[in-house]
Design an enzyme around this catalytic site. Structure first.
Site, PDB file in Angstrom:
ATOM      1  N   GLY A   5      17.483  -3.898  10.529  1.00 54.64           N
ATOM      2  CA  GLY A   5      17.650  -3.001  11.622  1.00 54.64           C
ATOM      3  C   GLY A   5      16.579  -2.601  12.675  1.00 54.64           C
ATOM      4  CD  GLU A  63      19.353  -6.229   3.088  1.00 53.62           C
ATOM      5  OE1 GLU A  63      19.047  -6.666   2.251  1.00 53.62           O
ATOM      6  OE2 GLU A  63      19.693  -6.007   3.822  1.00 53.62           O
ATOM      7  N   GLY A  72      15.186  -8.850   9.372  1.00 56.45           N
ATOM      8  CA  GLY A  72      15.354 -10.315  10.165  1.00 56.45           C
ATOM      9  C   GLY A  72      15.097 -10.619  11.877  1.00 56.45           C
ATOM     10  NE  ARG A  73      18.152  -7.408  16.042  1.00 57.83           N
ATOM     11  CZ  ARG A  73      19.374  -7.677  16.762  1.00 57.83           C
ATOM     12  NH1 ARG A  73      19.526  -8.600  17.701  1.00 57.83           N
ATOM     13  NH2 ARG A  73      20.624  -7.219  16.167  1.00 57.83           N
ATOM     14  NE  ARG A 132      21.171 -10.762  19.922  1.00 58.65           N
ATOM     15  CZ  ARG A 132      20.749 -10.229  20.729  1.00 58.65           C
ATOM     16  NH1 ARG A 132      19.854 -10.600  21.743  1.00 58.65           N
ATOM     17  NH2 ARG A 132      20.473  -9.176  20.935  1.00 58.65           N
ATOM     18  CE1 TYR A 167      27.077  -8.608  18.950  1.00 63.29           C
ATOM     19  CE2 TYR A 167      24.840 -10.438  19.199  1.00 63.29           C
ATOM     20  CZ  TYR A 167      26.327  -9.873  18.436  1.00 63.29           C
ATOM     21  OH  TYR A 167      25.638 -10.845  17.137  1.00 63.29           O
ATOM     22  CB  CYS A 216      35.617 -24.829  30.668  1.00 60.64           C
ATOM     23  SG  CYS A 216      35.051 -26.821  31.189  1.00 60.64           S
ATOM     24  CD  GLU A 217      35.716 -20.241  27.991  1.00 60.27           C
ATOM     25  OE1 GLU A 217      35.974 -18.597  27.702  1.00 60.27           O
ATOM     26  OE2 GLU A 217      36.565 -20.571  27.041  1.00 60.27           O
TER      27      GLU A 217
HETATM   28  C1  LIG Z   1      21.914  -8.727   9.632  1.00 63.56           C
HETATM   29  C2  LIG Z   1      21.634  -8.163   8.478  1.00 63.56           C
HETATM   30  C3  LIG Z   1      20.451  -7.403   8.163  1.00 63.56           C
HETATM   31  C4  LIG Z   1      19.103  -8.365   8.653  1.00 63.56           C
HETATM   32  O1  LIG Z   1      19.506  -6.720  10.298  1.00 63.56           O
HETATM   33  P1  LIG Z   1      18.213  -6.813  11.384  1.00 63.56           P
HETATM   34  O2  LIG Z   1      18.931  -6.574  12.691  1.00 63.56           O
HETATM   35  O3  LIG Z   1      18.487  -8.535  11.897  1.00 63.56           O
HETATM   36  O4  LIG Z   1      16.989  -7.070  10.749  1.00 63.56           O
HETATM   37  C5  LIG Z   1      19.653  -7.043   6.722  1.00 63.56           C
HETATM   38  N1  LIG Z   1      20.983  -7.129   5.379  1.00 63.56           N
HETATM   39  C6  LIG Z   1      22.359  -6.951   6.373  1.00 63.56           C
HETATM   40  C7  LIG Z   1      23.452  -6.286   5.280  1.00 63.56           C
HETATM   41  C8  LIG Z   1      22.932  -8.063   7.178  1.00 63.56           C
HETATM   42  O5  LIG Z   1      23.946  -7.829   7.231  1.00 63.56           O
END
Ligand SMILES: *Cc1c(COP(=O)(O)O)cnc(C)c1O
Length: 421
Positions: free
Chosen positions: A230, A272, A274-275, A310, A314, A341-342
């Site tokens: 997050g 954890e 990602g982004r 994205r 969103y 075609c959207e």
């Molecule tokens: C998507 C997700 C993440 C990573 O979230 P980011 O916003 O990309 O940091 C971590 N844990 C779980 C369970 C997720 O679904």
């Protein structure tokens, strides 16, 4: 404020395009590595700290191999993602399996790899025990409900399908104890794309207080607290990166107060994310195919929402640069479109850019997370290649572009002749 810089010039891009035609995603290894090092350093006060890269952001084993070298684990939630871990040679507590609504086959694969199993629901204790048996170490995902306000992307925790309620945690860990489980972890994730560093300190406080309550009441100790993902990124130039040092200080203050001063711990902190890890270090490189002038001005690219969903999904902002045209005086407002075609297949609406012409190279920023990975084949569009800009400037292809053969691979086209209608 964030200066939206590019790790390559127009000349470099033209060279790359000679070998790899547009569109493609390209990742900047130096940028990724430097962020990964800063992340690990910010939490060096916590022994055993680990970031499990949420592989769904950019599920490419080459990227994972780089991040693993920086000390990261992997966060998986499907068989395919677990296979990526396996292909990179990862196993055991390098893998966090944070899934939900999970089929038994996925648990089997995760358990076979020795992954840390993070259960999303109390009913899955029995499900796992009946089908596979419980591992030695089990983690639960906590949903704080109305205790914590979520944010715009993830929504309110009490509306979210994820996790255990507070009372289910007390009940769930007791079940684990009764079944002989000896090692425990806890997890929560209540934000997505959050830019306020203090938000994470607040989440940590909730989790640490809960750990103190659970430890006392159940007489168990926790090995780790996983604060989830997050961490947001500054998609817009007027936004700023999350200050990792400030975030870490806020979390440490709560750790000292609720864990250390209660005589608990040491507890390993996990993330954890990602982004934040790959998002800013990926770029979608495209060319202008057509300029169209009707009720509005359109710049039509040779990529589409199939390469980056994205904005359409969103309404997200992605910054756009036109390398080599930075100094062009004439600025024009465009809708920057793809070819689906959207009508929502637009990378940007009412975006002021240097005057564009067919053939111009256009770079869309911050596509390193949920970019290529959200790709799809609607309208018969093919997913692009993924390239990696190595630290020394070399460019390597880490995933080829799809071909029409890939598109038709799941059909039996021979059967069509004998198919009677
Ligand atoms: C998507 C997700 C993440 C990573 O979230 P980011 O916003 O990309 O940091 C971590 N844990 C779980 C369970 C997720 O679904």
């Amino acid at each position: 404020m964030t200066e939206k810089k590019l790790p390559f010039t127009r000349e470099t891009l033209e060279k790359i395009i000679e070998t790899y035609p547009t569109p493609f995603h390209i990742y900047d290894e130096a940028g990724m590595r430097s962020y990964a090092k800063r992340f690990v350093k910010a939490f060096s006060w916590n022994e055993g700290f680990k970031e499990y890269y949420a592989i769904k952001a950019a599920p490419n084993p080459y990227l994972m191999k780089i991040l693993r070298q920086e000390g990261f684990g992997i966060d998986c939630s499907s068989i395919a993602e677990l296979e990526i871990a396996e292909k990179v040679g990862m196993s055991g507590d390098e893998i966090m399996f944070t899934s939900n609504d999970t089929p038994v086959d996925e648990y089997k694969k995760a358990v076979a790899l020795g992954a840390i199993i993070n259960l999303d629901d109390i009913s899955h204790i029995q499900y796992l025990d009946d089908n596979i048996g419980l591992p030695e170490l089990v983690c639960f995902r906590y949903n704080p409900g109305s205790l914590k306000e979520g944010n715009a992307i993830i929504g309110h925790p009490e509306e979210a399908k994820y996790g255990f309620t507070r009372s289910q945690l007390f009940e769930g860990y007791q079940i684990l104890i009764d079944k002989g489980v000896k090692r425990f972890g806890i997890h929560t994730m209540v934000a997505s794309n959050e830019l306020d560093p203090d938000y994470f300190a607040g989440t940590a406080q909730i989790l640490f207080e809960l750990i103190a309550d659970l430890s006392k009441k159940l007489n168990i100790s926790f090995e780790f607290a996983n604060l989830g993902g997050g961490i947001g990124i500054p998609y817009k130039p007027e936004q700023s990166e999350v200050d990792l040092e400030r975030m870490s200080r806020g979390i440490k203050a709560n750790y000292d107060r609720y864990i250390t001063e209660n005589g608990l711990g040491p507890i390993k902190l996990y993330f954890e994310s990602g982004r934040a890890i790959t998002g800013p270090y990926g770029y979608l490189v495209s060319k202008v195919l057509h300029i169209k002038d009707t009720y509005k001005k359109y710049a039509g690219l040779d990529s589409s929402m199939a390469n980056l969903m994205r904005p359409a999904l969103y309404g997200s902002y992605h910054h756009i640069s036109v390398p080599g045209k930075e100094a062009v005086q004439t600025r024009i407002m465009y809708d920057v479109t793809g070819s689906l075609c959207e009508n929502n297949d637009k990378f940007a609406i009412n975006r002021v850019l240097p005057k564009l012409a067919a053939g111009d190279i256009v770079v869309i920023h911050d596509t390193g997370a949920h970019g290529h990975s959200m790709g799809f084949n609607y309208n018969g569009k093919l997913r692009s290649a993924e390239l990696l800009l190595r630290e020394e400037g070399e460019v390597v292809e880490i995933r080829r572009a799809e071909t029409l053969d890939d598109y038709f691979a799941t059909l039996d086209l021979n059967g069509i002749d004998s198919f009677k209608v």
